[in-house]
Design a protein around this motif. Structure first.
Motif, short mmCIF file in Angstrom:
data_model
loop_
_atom_site.label_atom_id
_atom_site.label_comp_id
_atom_site.label_asym_id
_atom_site.label_seq_id
_atom_site.Cartn_x
_atom_site.Cartn_y
_atom_site.Cartn_z
N TYR A 78 18.19 14.77 28.17
CA TYR A 78 18.71 15.85 27.32
C TYR A 78 20.20 15.64 27.04
CZ TYR A 78 19.85 20.66 25.90
OH TYR A 78 20.29 21.76 25.23
N LYS A 81 20.77 12.74 24.58
CA LYS A 81 20.51 13.15 23.20
C LYS A 81 21.67 13.99 22.65
CE LYS A 81 15.46 13.18 22.93
NZ LYS A 81 14.27 14.02 22.67
N SER A 151 9.26 20.23 14.41
CA SER A 151 9.95 19.14 15.10
C SER A 151 10.72 19.60 16.33
CB SER A 151 10.92 18.44 14.13
OG SER A 151 11.92 19.33 13.67
N VAL A 153 11.56 20.48 20.09
CA VAL A 153 11.04 19.96 21.36
C VAL A 153 10.32 21.06 22.13
CG1 VAL A 153 11.68 18.88 23.55
CG2 VAL A 153 12.86 18.23 21.44
N GLU A 154 10.93 22.23 22.20
CA GLU A 154 10.33 23.38 22.86
C GLU A 154 9.85 24.34 21.77
OE1 GLU A 154 9.04 25.16 26.35
OE2 GLU A 154 10.20 23.30 26.17
N GLN A 159 17.34 23.74 20.90
CA GLN A 159 18.18 23.11 21.91
C GLN A 159 19.61 22.96 21.37
OE1 GLN A 159 16.69 22.85 24.79
NE2 GLN A 159 14.78 23.45 23.83
N GLU A 162 20.02 20.43 18.59
CA GLU A 162 19.45 20.97 17.35
C GLU A 162 20.32 22.08 16.78
OE1 GLU A 162 14.80 20.19 18.74
OE2 GLU A 162 15.68 22.19 18.87
#
Length: 427
Positions: A78, A81, A151, A153-154, A159, A162
């Motif tokens: 994480y 990224k 798209s 992730v959760e 996030q 994002e």
């Protein structure tokens, strides 16, 4: 984007000094020397490292273990990224160090206790964006979330990397100053009626006024609707020298006349006009214009760099996946790889034998039409416990009784038959 200070961006695009790495780490909430300590020795050339080298080191996993659940409640992947997204935004000058720090603070304020991100709701994200000092149209934000929702992730959460990508479509709030429109006492409408102030705007908050303004601008300007184009008659461009020569010769260019005026017919409003291109003749005053190329050398070099990065990622994809798998196995299952290496390989299983189907003979119908008495198999006799329980002896005794009764019946029948024959002979 949100700050005009020159020091808020790296001095050279795509190059980061030790100071820039420390400022980036501080903006993300890490210790100031956390990113610098992860670099292998010899990577800094005169205290500067390029963005391409940083991307490669991040892909190879030099930062993953050092940032894995150490300075925050996030995993190493994480945080990697997040750093990649920050480098991308800083290279494009989309966000500054101060903007990243404000986004980090706002995101932590609205993140849930389960540390899975901020809810992907328009109202909550607008509050977080306002806390960062930006503004965006609610309609534009809802359309963006609708497109990006698959798209995420959760599911239903945004996030931090994002959220930083979301700030690129926003604008600073200090650009907007919404003023109430006031009507003068002598203003009238097209029907001759005096205009009046709309008092409903007085009951709106500044945020609601800004949201309505941004929604109107998004509907008319930022929307992807193709505007209606009107076609008009194009006049050929003429230079000043050509006009002077025509005036000296006594010929002055006349304005174009429509067909309706020449024919005397009534004019009609048409929604389109047919335009016929006419080739222009070159005169002595013609100077050709040199048009700029569509693609510059920088665009071509940028495309080449993108192709090289794509080829590098394709070549290192398997190695990165293998490294990531080994790292997860060592972290979650320590010693599993050593045990699996010493474990003997399983024997190769032989393929199952194929059973050939027996061919049907001619007497199968005769055998099925008149079945014979089945004899119990020896396997069944050995495995059956009827012998132990004495059931077989009872059955055998019953069979003996039946057989003796049949013999007695047959003897009596023979005796009766002999008596009848003798009696018949005497008579």
């Amino acid at each position: 984007m949100g700050c005009n200070v020159e020091d808020e961006f790296p001095k050279q695009a795509g190059c980061y000094s030790e100071t820039d790495l420390r400022r980036l780490a501080a903006a993300l909430g890490f210790p100031s020397n956390s990113l610098e300590s992860c670099l292998p020795p010899g990577t800094l050339h005169k205290g500067i490292i390029t963005s391409k080298k940083l991307h490669r080191l991040l892909d190879l996993g030099y930062f993953t273990s050092a940032l894995h659940f150490t300075f925050n409640m996030k995993s190493g992947l994480y945080n990697v990224k997040l750093i990649l997204k920050c480098l991308d935004l800083l290279d494009r000058s989309a966000l500054s160090f101060a903007d990243i720090q404000e986004a980090k603070v706002a995101f932590c304020a609205y993140e849930h206790l389960d540390q899975k991100g901020v809810k992907a709701e328009t109202g909550m994200l607008l509050k977080a964006i306002k806390m960062c000092g930006f503004a965006v149209s609610p309609q534009k934000l809802s359309m963006y979330l609708r497109q990006k929702r698959p798209s995420f992730v959760e599911r239903g959460r945004v996030q931090l990397y994002e959220f930083l990508d979301l700030l690129t479509i926003c604008e600073p709030r200090k650009k907007f100053s919404i003023l109430d429109k006031r009507v003068q006492s002598t203003d009238k409408t097209h029907r001759g009626l005096y205009q009046m102030d709309d008092m409903r705007t007085c009951a709106l908050t500044p945020d609601e006024k800004l949201a309505s303004h941004l929604n109107r601008r998004f509907q008319h300007v930022d929307s992807w609707m193709v505007p209606q184009e009107t076609v008009s008659i194009a006049q050929p461009p003429t230079s000043r020298k050509c006009q002077q020569t025509e005036i000296c010769n006594g010929t002055r260019p006349q304005p174009p006349q429509s067909r309706s005026e020449s024919s005397g017919e009534a004019t009609t409003d048409e929604s389109w006009t047919l335009v016929t291109p006419v080739p222009q003749l070159r005169c002595h005053c013609y100077t050709p214009k040199r048009e700029k190329p569509i693609q510059t050398e920088q665009d071509i070099q940028k495309t080449k760099n993108n192709i090289e990065e794509l080829l590098y990622e394709m070549e290192t994809l398997g190695e990165k996946a293998r490294w990531d798998l080994n790292w997860k196995l060592d972290y979650y299952l320590p010693g599993y790889r050593e045990r699996s290496a010493t474990r003997p390989m399983p024997a190769v299983q032989q393929p199952p034998k194929t059973i050939k189907k027996k061919s049907c003979k001619d007497d199968v119908f005769n055998r099925l039409s008149a079945p014979r008495k089945r004899i119990p198999s020896p396997c069944h006799a050995t495995s059956c416990d009827a012998y132990k329980l004495g059931i077989v002896e009872k059955i055998q005794k019953e069979r003996l009784k039946c057989s003796t009764a049949k013999l007695n019946r047959s003897k009596t029948s023979h005796a009766c038959y002999a008596l009848s024959t003798t009696l018949s002979a005497k008579v």
